[in-house]
Design a protein around this motif. Sequence first.
Motif, PDB file in Angstrom:
ATOM      1  N   TYR A 113      -7.698  -8.786  -5.622  1.00  0.00           N
ATOM      2  CA  TYR A 113      -6.285  -8.094  -5.118  1.00  0.00           C
ATOM      3  C   TYR A 113      -5.817  -7.098  -6.091  1.00  0.00           C
ATOM      4  CZ  TYR A 113      -1.699  -8.078  -2.980  1.00  0.00           C
ATOM      5  OH  TYR A 113      -0.553  -7.521  -2.569  1.00  0.00           O
ATOM      6  N   LYS A 114      -5.984  -7.342  -7.424  1.00  0.00           N
ATOM      7  CA  LYS A 114      -5.605  -6.594  -8.410  1.00  0.00           C
ATOM      8  C   LYS A 114      -6.218  -5.173  -8.598  1.00  0.00           C
ATOM      9  CE  LYS A 114      -3.408 -10.389 -11.207  1.00  0.00           C
ATOM     10  NZ  LYS A 114      -3.417 -11.012 -12.375  1.00  0.00           N
ATOM     11  N   LYS A 115      -7.514  -5.247  -8.486  1.00  0.00           N
ATOM     12  CA  LYS A 115      -8.561  -4.228  -8.590  1.00  0.00           C
ATOM     13  C   LYS A 115      -8.238  -3.335  -7.130  1.00  0.00           C
ATOM     14  CE  LYS A 115     -12.487  -6.215 -10.800  1.00  0.00           C
ATOM     15  NZ  LYS A 115     -13.766  -6.687 -10.928  1.00  0.00           N
ATOM     16  N   ILE A 116      -7.889  -4.008  -6.062  1.00  0.00           N
ATOM     17  CA  ILE A 116      -7.716  -3.151  -4.903  1.00  0.00           C
ATOM     18  C   ILE A 116      -6.512  -2.322  -5.121  1.00  0.00           C
ATOM     19  CG2 ILE A 116      -7.005  -3.253  -2.477  1.00  0.00           C
ATOM     20  CD1 ILE A 116      -9.160  -5.529  -2.384  1.00  0.00           C
ATOM     21  N   GLN A 117      -5.152  -3.142  -5.849  1.00  0.00           N
ATOM     22  CA  GLN A 117      -3.961  -2.379  -6.114  1.00  0.00           C
ATOM     23  C   GLN A 117      -4.353  -1.069  -6.805  1.00  0.00           C
ATOM     24  OE1 GLN A 117      -1.515  -2.820  -4.600  1.00  0.00           O
ATOM     25  NE2 GLN A 117      -1.415  -4.666  -3.803  1.00  0.00           N
ATOM     26  N   LYS A 118      -5.052  -1.078  -8.028  1.00  0.00           N
ATOM     27  CA  LYS A 118      -5.368  -0.045  -8.588  1.00  0.00           C
ATOM     28  C   LYS A 118      -6.211   0.852  -7.889  1.00  0.00           C
ATOM     29  CE  LYS A 118      -5.695  -2.715 -12.965  1.00  0.00           C
ATOM     30  NZ  LYS A 118      -6.518  -3.222 -14.152  1.00  0.00           N
ATOM     31  N   LEU A 119      -7.269   0.481  -7.051  1.00  0.00           N
ATOM     32  CA  LEU A 119      -7.783   1.843  -6.437  1.00  0.00           C
ATOM     33  C   LEU A 119      -7.065   2.388  -5.245  1.00  0.00           C
ATOM     34  CD1 LEU A 119     -11.303  -0.428  -6.145  1.00  0.00           C
ATOM     35  CD2 LEU A 119     -10.902   1.775  -7.388  1.00  0.00           C
ATOM     36  N   ARG A 120      -5.975   1.694  -5.019  1.00  0.00           N
ATOM     37  CA  ARG A 120      -5.206   2.383  -3.818  1.00  0.00           C
ATOM     38  C   ARG A 120      -4.523   3.650  -4.101  1.00  0.00           C
ATOM     39  NH1 ARG A 120      -0.484  -1.658  -2.148  1.00  0.00           N
ATOM     40  NH2 ARG A 120       0.308   0.239  -1.028  1.00  0.00           N
ATOM     41  N   GLN A 121      -4.413   3.854  -5.311  1.00  0.00           N
ATOM     42  CA  GLN A 121      -3.645   5.220  -5.693  1.00  0.00           C
ATOM     43  C   GLN A 121      -4.646   6.402  -5.535  1.00  0.00           C
ATOM     44  OE1 GLN A 121      -3.492   4.581 -10.048  1.00  0.00           O
ATOM     45  NE2 GLN A 121      -2.288   2.977  -9.727  1.00  0.00           N
ATOM     46  N   HIS A 122      -5.880   6.177  -5.159  1.00  0.00           N
ATOM     47  CA  HIS A 122      -6.746   7.406  -4.810  1.00  0.00           C
ATOM     48  C   HIS A 122      -6.738   7.391  -3.309  1.00  0.00           C
ATOM     49  CE1 HIS A 122      -8.061   7.157  -8.961  1.00  0.00           C
ATOM     50  NE2 HIS A 122      -8.208   6.109  -8.870  1.00  0.00           N
ATOM     51  N   LEU A 123      -6.007   6.746  -2.538  1.00  0.00           N
ATOM     52  CA  LEU A 123      -5.957   6.827  -1.156  1.00  0.00           C
ATOM     53  C   LEU A 123      -4.997   7.552  -0.570  1.00  0.00           C
ATOM     54  CD1 LEU A 123      -6.443   3.182   0.164  1.00  0.00           C
ATOM     55  CD2 LEU A 123      -8.076   4.759  -0.024  1.00  0.00           C
ATOM     56  N   ASN A 124      -5.106   8.442   0.647  1.00  0.00           N
ATOM     57  CA  ASN A 124      -4.210   8.977   1.248  1.00  0.00           C
ATOM     58  C   ASN A 124      -3.096   8.250   1.980  1.00  0.00           C
ATOM     59  OD1 ASN A 124      -4.592   8.276   3.945  1.00  0.00           O
ATOM     60  ND2 ASN A 124      -6.364   9.855   3.982  1.00  0.00           N
ATOM     61  N   LYS A 125      -1.970   8.912   2.319  1.00  0.00           N
ATOM     62  CA  LYS A 125      -0.699   8.065   2.498  1.00  0.00           C
ATOM     63  C   LYS A 125      -1.215   6.907   3.932  1.00  0.00           C
ATOM     64  CE  LYS A 125       4.076   8.170   3.946  1.00  0.00           C
ATOM     65  NZ  LYS A 125       5.027   9.175   4.156  1.00  0.00           N
ATOM     66  N   ASP A 126      -1.865   7.522   4.809  1.00  0.00           N
ATOM     67  CA  ASP A 126      -2.064   6.841   6.108  1.00  0.00           C
ATOM     68  C   ASP A 126      -2.790   5.673   5.512  1.00  0.00           C
ATOM     69  OD1 ASP A 126      -0.459   8.458   7.422  1.00  0.00           O
ATOM     70  OD2 ASP A 126      -2.108   9.541   8.240  1.00  0.00           O
ATOM     71  N   GLU A 129      -1.133   3.215   3.628  1.00  0.00           N
ATOM     72  CA  GLU A 129      -0.138   2.107   4.257  1.00  0.00           C
ATOM     73  C   GLU A 129      -0.930   1.014   5.398  1.00  0.00           C
ATOM     74  OE1 GLU A 129       2.110   4.553   6.889  1.00  0.00           O
ATOM     75  OE2 GLU A 129       3.375   5.567   5.226  1.00  0.00           O
ATOM     76  N   VAL A 130      -2.017   1.428   5.816  1.00  0.00           N
ATOM     77  CA  VAL A 130      -3.005   0.506   6.556  1.00  0.00           C
ATOM     78  C   VAL A 130      -3.405  -0.594   5.448  1.00  0.00           C
ATOM     79  CG1 VAL A 130      -5.291   0.357   7.632  1.00  0.00           C
ATOM     80  CG2 VAL A 130      -3.845   2.137   8.305  1.00  0.00           C
ATOM     81  N   LEU A 131      -3.859  -0.203   4.185  1.00  0.00           N
ATOM     82  CA  LEU A 131      -4.363  -1.244   3.490  1.00  0.00           C
ATOM     83  C   LEU A 131      -3.030  -2.285   3.045  1.00  0.00           C
ATOM     84  CD1 LEU A 131      -6.579  -2.464   1.467  1.00  0.00           C
ATOM     85  CD2 LEU A 131      -6.071  -0.434   0.054  1.00  0.00           C
ATOM     86  N   ASN A 132      -2.039  -1.668   2.715  1.00  0.00           N
ATOM     87  CA  ASN A 132      -0.872  -2.272   2.221  1.00  0.00           C
ATOM     88  C   ASN A 132      -0.627  -3.358   3.597  1.00  0.00           C
ATOM     89  OD1 ASN A 132       1.250  -2.950   0.604  1.00  0.00           O
ATOM     90  ND2 ASN A 132       2.462  -2.080   2.020  1.00  0.00           N
ATOM     91  N   ARG A 133      -0.594  -3.102   4.588  1.00  0.00           N
ATOM     92  CA  ARG A 133      -0.311  -3.872   5.713  1.00  0.00           C
ATOM     93  C   ARG A 133      -1.074  -5.279   5.731  1.00  0.00           C
ATOM     94  NH1 ARG A 133       0.998   0.522   9.252  1.00  0.00           N
ATOM     95  NH2 ARG A 133      -1.280   0.339   9.833  1.00  0.00           N
ATOM     96  N   TYR A 134      -2.512  -4.848   5.493  1.00  0.00           N
ATOM     97  CA  TYR A 134      -3.470  -5.993   5.299  1.00  0.00           C
ATOM     98  C   TYR A 134      -3.146  -6.689   4.070  1.00  0.00           C
ATOM     99  CZ  TYR A 134      -6.369  -4.719   9.548  1.00  0.00           C
ATOM    100  OH  TYR A 134      -6.975  -4.508  10.625  1.00  0.00           O
ATOM    101  N   LEU A 135      -3.028  -6.123   3.119  1.00  0.00           N
ATOM    102  CA  LEU A 135      -2.877  -7.206   1.795  1.00  0.00           C
ATOM    103  C   LEU A 135      -1.760  -7.790   1.728  1.00  0.00           C
ATOM    104  CD1 LEU A 135      -3.909  -4.536  -0.815  1.00  0.00           C
ATOM    105  CD2 LEU A 135      -5.424  -6.344  -0.126  1.00  0.00           C
ATOM    106  N   VAL A 136      -0.425  -7.431   2.455  1.00  0.00           N
ATOM    107  CA  VAL A 136       0.746  -7.986   2.516  1.00  0.00           C
ATOM    108  C   VAL A 136       0.594  -9.186   3.747  1.00  0.00           C
ATOM    109  CG1 VAL A 136       3.101  -8.105   3.180  1.00  0.00           C
ATOM    110  CG2 VAL A 136       2.343  -6.148   1.900  1.00  0.00           C
ATOM    111  N   ARG A 137      -0.029  -9.168   4.516  1.00  0.00           N
ATOM    112  CA  ARG A 137      -0.367 -10.273   5.542  1.00  0.00           C
ATOM    113  C   ARG A 137      -1.266 -11.263   4.944  1.00  0.00           C
ATOM    114  NH1 ARG A 137      -1.987  -7.663  11.159  1.00  0.00           N
ATOM    115  NH2 ARG A 137      -2.330  -9.915  11.765  1.00  0.00           N
ATOM    116  N   ILE A 138      -2.410 -10.952   4.343  1.00  0.00           N
ATOM    117  CA  ILE A 138      -3.300 -11.505   3.550  1.00  0.00           C
ATOM    118  C   ILE A 138      -2.374 -12.426   2.360  1.00  0.00           C
ATOM    119  CG2 ILE A 138      -5.227 -11.903   2.137  1.00  0.00           C
ATOM    120  CD1 ILE A 138      -6.441  -9.617   3.651  1.00  0.00           C
TER     121      ILE A 138
END
Length: 152
Positions: A113-126, A129-138
């Motif tokens: 989870y922590k590694k994914i949070q660091k890698l999120r910075q390289h994603l586009n906005k859409d 947001e999709v990744l964030n929805r999945y991570l929050v629900r999980i």
Amino acid sequence: MKHLFFIGLILILTSSCATEKLNFSPLSNNFYSEAKGSDSDRGVKKSIDINIKENVNASEISNLISTFPKFKNPNLNEEVTTLKYSLQNYLYAIDANNISGKNRSVKDFEKSYKKIQKLRQHLNKDDDEVLNRYLVRIKTNVSVIEDSLKGN
């Protein structure tokens, strides 16, 4: 011609009515033997009193694992695979009443989870947001399961 059409219609109706609901959960009824848990956990006083097959939160985690999207970043996809693997192990450990396995899976989940949070910075906005929805629900579902386990 009418006779052939009638037979075809009957075949379609009978075959469409004879389907049964598929179970897409990664937990199957025969995955574990009757003696659940490892030998090292049998003497432990604590036990996990939760029926994971009927738990709504566990079902949602299973659904999220199976529908998790792919991203353009291969490093992120690799870490998502690790996260999904640790979540499956988490559900299996709870089902097997394996407390040490559950704790190990939670630690693996937190690392991914922590590694994914660091890698999120390289994603586009859409995608972010999709990744964030999945991570929050999980994370919400894991927290609810953990809270219910601590309450037992």
